[in-house]
Write a protein that holds these residues in place. Structure first.
Motif, short mmCIF file in Angstrom:
data_model
loop_
_atom_site.label_atom_id
_atom_site.label_comp_id
_atom_site.label_asym_id
_atom_site.label_seq_id
_atom_site.Cartn_x
_atom_site.Cartn_y
_atom_site.Cartn_z
N GLN A 1 0.82 -1.22 0.00
CA GLN A 1 0.00 0.00 0.00
C GLN A 1 0.85 1.26 0.00
OE1 GLN A 1 -2.43 -0.33 3.47
NE2 GLN A 1 -3.68 -1.96 2.62
N ALA A 2 2.16 1.10 -0.14
CA ALA A 2 3.07 2.25 0.00
C ALA A 2 2.68 3.41 -0.91
CB ALA A 2 4.50 1.80 -0.28
N HIS A 3 2.21 3.10 -2.12
CA HIS A 3 1.88 4.16 -3.08
C HIS A 3 0.80 5.10 -2.53
CE1 HIS A 3 -1.01 0.92 -3.75
NE2 HIS A 3 -1.83 1.87 -4.16
N ARG A 4 -0.08 4.57 -1.68
CA ARG A 4 -1.15 5.41 -1.10
C ARG A 4 -0.58 6.49 -0.17
NH1 ARG A 4 -4.55 1.95 2.38
NH2 ARG A 4 -5.58 3.93 2.83
N PHE A 5 0.65 6.28 0.28
CA PHE A 5 1.26 7.21 1.24
C PHE A 5 2.33 8.06 0.57
CE2 PHE A 5 -0.73 3.87 3.54
CZ PHE A 5 -1.28 4.48 4.66
N GLY A 6 2.27 8.12 -0.74
CA GLY A 6 3.23 8.95 -1.46
C GLY A 6 4.61 8.35 -1.54
N ILE A 7 4.69 7.05 -1.50
CA ILE A 7 6.00 6.40 -1.58
C ILE A 7 6.07 5.64 -2.91
CG2 ILE A 7 7.57 4.70 -0.55
CD1 ILE A 7 6.04 5.22 2.12
N VAL A 8 7.11 5.92 -3.70
CA VAL A 8 7.28 5.15 -4.93
C VAL A 8 8.58 4.34 -4.81
CG1 VAL A 8 6.00 6.72 -6.44
CG2 VAL A 8 8.45 7.11 -6.04
N GLY A 9 8.71 3.37 -5.63
CA GLY A 9 9.97 2.63 -5.70
C GLY A 9 10.06 1.46 -4.75
#
Ligand code: NAD
Length: 473
Positions: free
Chosen positions: A67-75
């Motif tokens: 779910q990292a993308h939901r928190f503004g984390i890419v990569g």
């Protein structure tokens, strides 16, 4: 043979024995603790609460990675479990906890014997020490706290080699492709969460018409709804009474059950886990020599201070079959110790025992729930959704609610259930309120820091208060 004499001897070194033993030793009693396992800690530390939560913590982090993308984390890359590293982590945590327990015991002045104890008579125990020799321990008082073990099932195949108990499942030697769990209680739901996250297709077969039948129905609905929403590969079949387990070769099992309509059905599985409750651990102990008769479930009957019918023998913890939870055992152990010390002039008030099921979402509950409203016309139910909480929005998990059963006449809190993020942390305030007979108003008038998950409870209390003046109490 060694002959030892003391004031108090305990059978067991888990949460039912050790807290009371330490209190007694600190109060000047000579106390010997006899524990047959690897160290002090009991099922909770070695095969229950702690290992399961270590693994569930890893499972939670694995789900969060996705779910990292939901928190503004890419990569980020999708993670996968390294079972050997996970088992090492478990071993390290357990070792640290055991060291801590032994250090606390040493500081309190306990003598710990590693061995298996049994009654010779009401005041004397024989101990088969881990080294092979025997000892005899004579004591004025005995605290018999041998705990519980996974209950078996009297059906063909249940005791076949390779059928998992919860302890086997927590060895985490393999991640089976599919797992059938017999029983739909706490253990089933926690281990379904764990193995489902690790990629196992899990099927829970529960005989009763509901999963987690001890819990408030609305709470369980949220759990099952989130499993579906997050596509956790867990299927629940209720009204399924398992009648037969058969091994069809390595990693091939079949489980036969009678479904809700009375039809026979069969499901295949790579593994089968039995999670049909726990039984008091009384089989290896000669209770008749101590003058104690076991109850119908093999439990040791006790009174309100956890004393058996033999006044100098106490039986706190799972062995008395009342509430099989580690924190209840700790409390019972301390009540027994205070009674032994003559500090209890009257029986303590009934324990208010919260419980937490470490699923995702977490479930926590204490006291009365919606099912008690029918028999208490003066009670009300108020619910507050997680979606109304700032912190829940920041955490990114709006699933769930807290609900409170309260007395509209006195304003007293009768029960609270929470399903959602950190539910297990939120239940402490509710437990405190019920234990100390507090009102909805006293919770609402307590300032809760913003933005924290605790505000779910203060908002819940404020919502109840707004429903009637009595809540102000
Ligand atoms: P449980 O009693 O909670 O659930 C067992 C379930 O098995 C019941 O719902 C029962 O109806 C079902 N069952 C029995 N026979 C069946 C059959 N033939 N076919 C299908 N279903 C059948 O027991 P559990 O989940 O094994 O947990 C054991 C104990 O451990 C509990 O007392 C609990 O207090 C404790 N525990 C606590 C926690 C926690 O506090 N988080 C976690 C795990 C276990």
């Amino acid at each position: 043979m060694n002959a030892l004499a003391c004031d108090v001897v305990t059978i067991g070194g888990g949460p039912g024995a050790t807290p009371g033993a330490e209190l007694l030793a600190r109060s000047g009693r000579r106390v010997i603790v006899v524990e047959q396992g690897e160290g002090l800690g009991g099922t909770c530390l070695f095969q229950g609460c702690i290992p399961s939560k270590i693994y569930l913590e890893t499972a939670r982090r694995l789900r969060e990675l996705g779910q990292a993308h939901r928190f503004g984390i890419v990569g980020t890359v999708a993670g996968r479990p390294d079972l050997a590293a996970l088992r090492r982590r478990k071993a390290d945590i357990l070792a640290a906890r055991v060291r801590g327990a032994h250090e606390a015991a040493r500081r309190a002045g306990l003598t710990v014997l590693r061995g298996t104890a049994d009654f010779l008579d009401p005041h004397e125990l024989t101990v088969r020490l881990a080294g092979g020799e025997d000892a005899r321990v004579t004591a004025k008082t005995v605290i018999c706290a041998p705990g519980s073990r996974p209950a078996g099932l009297a059906i063909p195949g249940a005791d076949l080699e390779g059928v998992w108990s919860s302890a086997d499942a927590l060895e985490l030697r393999e991640v089976p492709t599919s797992l059938v769990i017999v029983g739909g209680g706490y253990i089933a739901c926690e281990l379904a969460t764990l193995y489902g996250t690790l990629g196992t297709r899990v099927r829970i077969l529960e005989a009763l018409p509901r999963l987690l039948s001890s819990e408030d129905p609305g709470v369980v609905e949220v759990l099952v709804g989130k499993w579906a929403e997050e596509e956790l590969p867990v299927e629940v079949v209720v009204g399924a009474r398992v009648e037969r387990i058969a091994s069809l070769g390595a990693h091939t099992w079949s489980v036969t059950y009678r479904d809700a309509a009375g039809e026979e059905a069969m499901v295949p599985a790579a593994r089968v886990l039995l999670a049909v409750g726990r039984s008091p651990n009384t089989s290896g102990i000669s209770f008749q020599r101590a003058g104690i008769e076991l109850g119908p479930r093999g439990e040791v009957p006790v009174n309100d201070v956890f004393q058996t019918r033999v006044p100098h023998i106490y039986a706190p913890g799972d062995v008395n079959g009342r509430v099989m939870l580690a924190h209840a055992a700790t409390w019972q152990s301390l009540v027994a110790a205070r009674h032994i010390l003559g500090q209890l002039t009257e029986p303590p008030p009934p324990a208010v025992v919260p419980h937490v099921i470490f699923t995702d979402p977490e479930i926590a509950a204490v006291g009365a729930d919606s099912r008690d409203l029918a028999t208490h016309p003066g009670w009300r139910l108020t619910r507050w959704p997680y979606a109304g909480d700032a912190r829940a929005r920041i955490v990114g998990d709006l699933t769930g609610f807290a609900q409170m059963v309260w007395d509209a006449g006195t304003g007293r809190v009768q029960g609270v259930q929470v399903v959602g993020h950190d539910a297990g942390e939120l239940i402490a305030e509710a437990t405190h309120a019920i234990t100390h007979e507090e009102t909805v108003g006293s919770i609402a008038q307590t300032i809760h820091a913003h933005p924290t998950m605790n505000e779910v409870i203060s908002e819940l209390a404020a919502a109840a208060l707004s429903e009637g003046p009595q809540g102000a109490g």
